[in-house]
Design an enzyme around this catalytic site. Structure first.
Site, mmCIF file in Angstrom:
data_model
loop_
_atom_site.group_PDB
_atom_site.id
_atom_site.type_symbol
_atom_site.label_atom_id
_atom_site.label_comp_id
_atom_site.label_asym_id
_atom_site.label_seq_id
_atom_site.Cartn_x
_atom_site.Cartn_y
_atom_site.Cartn_z
ATOM 1 N N SER A 91 -36.536 31.602 -5.720
ATOM 2 C CA SER A 91 -36.181 30.209 -5.404
ATOM 3 C C SER A 91 -35.767 29.509 -6.706
ATOM 4 C CB SER A 91 -37.364 29.522 -4.715
ATOM 5 O OG SER A 91 -36.983 28.302 -4.179
ATOM 6 N N ASP A 123 -25.874 44.481 15.226
ATOM 7 C CA ASP A 123 -26.214 45.548 14.284
ATOM 8 C C ASP A 123 -26.686 46.808 15.000
ATOM 9 O OD1 ASP A 123 -28.854 44.928 15.112
ATOM 10 O OD2 ASP A 123 -29.079 43.483 13.488
ATOM 11 N N ASP A 125 -33.670 43.752 18.250
ATOM 12 C CA ASP A 125 -35.051 43.750 17.765
ATOM 13 C C ASP A 125 -35.484 42.367 17.280
ATOM 14 O OD1 ASP A 125 -33.384 43.577 15.602
ATOM 15 O OD2 ASP A 125 -34.380 45.122 14.406
ATOM 16 N N ILE A 177 -34.007 40.681 15.029
ATOM 17 C CA ILE A 177 -33.662 40.526 13.612
ATOM 18 C C ILE A 177 -32.151 40.678 13.462
ATOM 19 C CG2 ILE A 177 -34.040 41.426 11.273
ATOM 20 C CD1 ILE A 177 -36.699 40.770 12.364
ATOM 21 N N ASP A 182 -33.690 32.975 5.490
ATOM 22 C CA ASP A 182 -34.166 31.918 4.582
ATOM 23 C C ASP A 182 -33.843 30.536 5.161
ATOM 24 O OD1 ASP A 182 -34.574 30.100 2.455
ATOM 25 O OD2 ASP A 182 -34.177 31.659 0.974
ATOM 26 N N HIS A 212 -37.938 32.445 3.271
ATOM 27 C CA HIS A 212 -37.718 31.986 1.888
ATOM 28 C C HIS A 212 -38.688 32.704 0.947
ATOM 29 C CE1 HIS A 212 -36.221 29.558 -1.292
ATOM 30 N NE2 HIS A 212 -37.386 29.026 -1.550
#
Ligand SMILES: *[C@@H]1O[C@H](CO)[C@@H](O)[C@H](O)[C@H]1NC(C)=O
Ligand SMILES: *[C@@H]1O[C@H](CO)[C@@H](O)[C@H](O)[C@H]1NC(C)=O
Ligand SMILES: *[C@@H]1O[C@H](CO)[C@@H](O)[C@H](O)[C@H]1NC(C)=O
Ligand SMILES: *[C@@H]1O[C@H](CO)[C@@H](O)[C@H](O)[C@H]1NC(C)=O
Ligand SMILES: *[C@@H]1O[C@H](CO)[C@@H](O)[C@H](O)[C@H]1NC(C)=O
Ligand SMILES: *[C@@H]1O[C@H](CO)[C@@H](O)[C@H](O)[C@H]1NC(C)=O
Length: 528
Positions: free
Chosen positions: A192, A264, A268, A270, A405, A445
């Site tokens: 960060s 992708d 799932d 994600i 993030d 993040h």
């Protein structure tokens, strides 16, 4: 910056060879360390011997930094030095150096978070436990606030670059004086604002580190702040027609997954590569003839809000200032940015840096404010230099960013990678020699998130000592053995149980599910 550390009398030095530590003499050496250094422009607060199994005292941590304290019981023995260093006539930093008895011959600097102001004690513990002589600073002020920048540009200069560099110069000197063998390699680890500080070192002090691990960096900082400032005028407050509710963000997230999750190859939950995800939100428009249930659909005004959030920020002349928020992070980002409240870092920046006006109204932000803030870019705090050829000569950088993030769009890391490639005219395979960027799907993040986001970037994300599971040890191996990482393997934990692992790809490759195993099988994925 004025400081020096002078040896008083003869060398500070009894020999401490690697792995051959006499405990009582280590304690004596630590306790006498304060007397062995005469210091100008620094004030030594304490030199404390910390044996294994004792609680690490946080009594010198001010209340503003209480959440950064880590008073765990020490798993290693070290000599702890706390000091202040003067950086100008109007500024000084607080810093600590943790010098472990089981010293690996390596130096490491940690970084900060947010608007800085607190040592990241958990990172100090993490690195010193691995035998690094470890330093951290308060970045020039105590507490995660910009109020100290008000009418004191010296504190701002500390924040922009000077605190970390000063900590490194003083910390290396202390390390050389404490261990007669000095140090062999120098490292940095931060995320960060800590990621930005790592990049700032690469750009401005290319000889400070041999290896830098920089996560979710707040590079292009002024535009990150501009982008953060745009959310409130975009959503309006919670009674505005433009405002989107938490319940609606849940249906928006579900719709994003419906349109993008399986791009992708695996449904799932994600999104491996948000670049492939260009959602159409008009699918959520309320049917004007049916009685609109406002929690399960969006008005045209709300769709416009959502479209703006997922669009880049452009300047007055169509210059790209900052990329869009990547889709996938909205359940968390709704609480950070889309909540109808001012974003505190943007509010502080405009009040105490840009306008020196503590009553500036964050709801009034427009792109004209962005132009003014950009023209200032004090001390090049933006940290967006594309030419890193000095660092290239001897350093290595491992850059990572979570693809969920909710605070710093991961598209910003892609933008910076491209900026370096374009500026230096290097192809990805040429950059691979010294700069590798990994996209960590399912990571929020710096940590957390829905997926395999534990990559050894700190105490809370430790997933093993195999370098492929540990970005810090991976960097050490790259620097010292020349073995560069081709992937970073992340672990998804369920409590302390490993649920699955996934190999995250080196940019610009992206992860694709190819089977035949289930999506939890790390070998069922391929970087393409
Ligand atoms: C050490 O820390 C633990 C937990 O943080 C606490 O319960 C314990 O009382 C501490 N011990 C001392 C001696 O301060
Ligand atoms: C050390 O410096 C910080 C500013 O970074 C200041 O707030 C603090 O008072 C100083 N501490 C001492 C003991 O001088
Ligand atoms: C010292 O560090 C080495 C690795 O650098 C490790 O193998 C060893 O167990 C450590 N010893 C102690 C006493 O912590
Ligand atoms: C929201 O903003 C409007 C217009 O600026 C204002 O009248 C209203 O009081 C605000 N409501 C809340 C809850 O802040
Ligand atoms: C366009 O705007 C950006 C940021 O607002 C500014 O930095 C840049 O100089 C401008 N370019 C021109 C050609 O006006
Ligand atoms: C997580 O662990 C709990 C209990 O340890 C178990 O009941 C649950 O099924 C696990 N969840 C997953 C997704 O593996």
């Amino acid at each position: 910056m004025r400081f020096s550390l002078l040896l008083a009398g003869s060398a500070a030095a009894s020999a401490y060879a690697h792995g051959n530590v006499d405990r009582s003499s280590f304690q004596a050496k630590c306790e006498s360390f304060a007397h062995n250094i005469k210091v100008q422009d620094t004030t030594i607060h304490s030199v404390t011997h910390v044996p294994i199994g004792t609680n690490i005292s946080m009594s010198n941590v001010p209340a503003a930094c209480a959440s950064n304290a880590d008073s765990s019981s020490s798993t290693f023995e070290f000599c702890r030095v706390a000091l202040n260093v003067t950086t100008s006539s109007k500024s000084e930093i607080f810093m600590e150096a943790w010098l472990p008895s089981n010293y690996s011959g390596r130096f490491l600097s940690t970084g900060n978070g947010g608007l800085g102001g607190c040592i990241q004690y958990s990172d100090m513990v993490y690195a010193a436990n691995y035998g690094f002589a470890t330093v951290g600073t308060n970045n020039g002020h105590f507490g995660d606030t910009g109020v100290y920048f008000y009418h004191n540009s010296e504190v701002l200069e500390d924040y922009a670059y000077r605190a970390v560099h000063t900590g490194v110069v003083v910390g290396k000197e202390l390390t050389k004086r404490f261990y007669t063998e000095g140090f062999e390699k120098s490292y940095y680890m931060g995320c960060s604002t800590g990621g930005r500080e790592g990049w700032k070192s690469i750009q401005k002090f290319p000889n400070d580190f041999d290896g830098v691990v920089a996560g979710a960096p707040a590079v292009n900082l002024v535009n990150l702040i501009n982008w953060g400032a745009r959310f409130l005028p975009t959503t309006g407050n919670s009674s505005a027609a433009t405002f989107v509710t938490d319940a609606q963000w849940i249906i928006i997230h579900d719709e994003i997954l419906r349109q993008c999750d399986d791009l992708d190859g695996a449904a799932d939950g994600i999104i491996e590569d948000p670049d492939l995800c260009q959602p159409i939100f008009e699918t959520l428009l309320c049917n004007p003839t049916a009685g609109a249930d406002s929690s399960s659909c969006l008005t045209a005004t709300q769709v416009k809000t959502v479209n703006t959030i997922f669009s880049p920020l452009y300047g007055n002349n169509d210059t790209l200032l900052y990329p869009r928020m990547q889709p996938g992070s909205e359940l968390t980002a709704a609480y950070v940015y889309y909540n109808g409240q001012p974003f505190n870092y943007a509010e502080d920046w405009f009040r105490y840096v840009v306008y020196s006006n503590p009553s500036w109204d964050p709801a009034s932000w427009t792109v004209n404010d962005a132009v003014i803030a950009n023209a200032q870019d004090p001390y090049q705090v933006s940290t967006f230099q594309g030419d890193i050829s000095e660092f290239q000569k001897k350093g290595k950088v491992l850059h990572y960013h979570g693809m969920e993030d909710p605070i710093i769009s991961s598209d910003s890391s892609k933008m910076y990678y491209k900026h370096v490639a374009d500026t230096m005219k290097l192809s990805p395979s040429e950059l691979d020699e010294f700069y590798r960027f990994f996209t960590i799907s399912g990571m929020g993040h710096c940590s957390t998130g829905d997926g395999a986001g534990s990559i050894g970037q700190g105490v809370g994300t430790f997933a093993g000592n195999d370098p492929q599971d540990n970005v810090l040890l991976s960097m050490v191996r790259w620097v010292e053995e020349g073995i560069a990482p081709d992937f970073v393997r992340g672990t998804k934990f369920n409590g302390t149980e490993v649920e699955y692992r996934r190999k995250h790809c080196k940019y610009p490759k992206r992860n694709k599910y190819v089977g035949p195993g289930a999506y939890e099988d790390e070998n069922a994925w391929e970087c393409v």
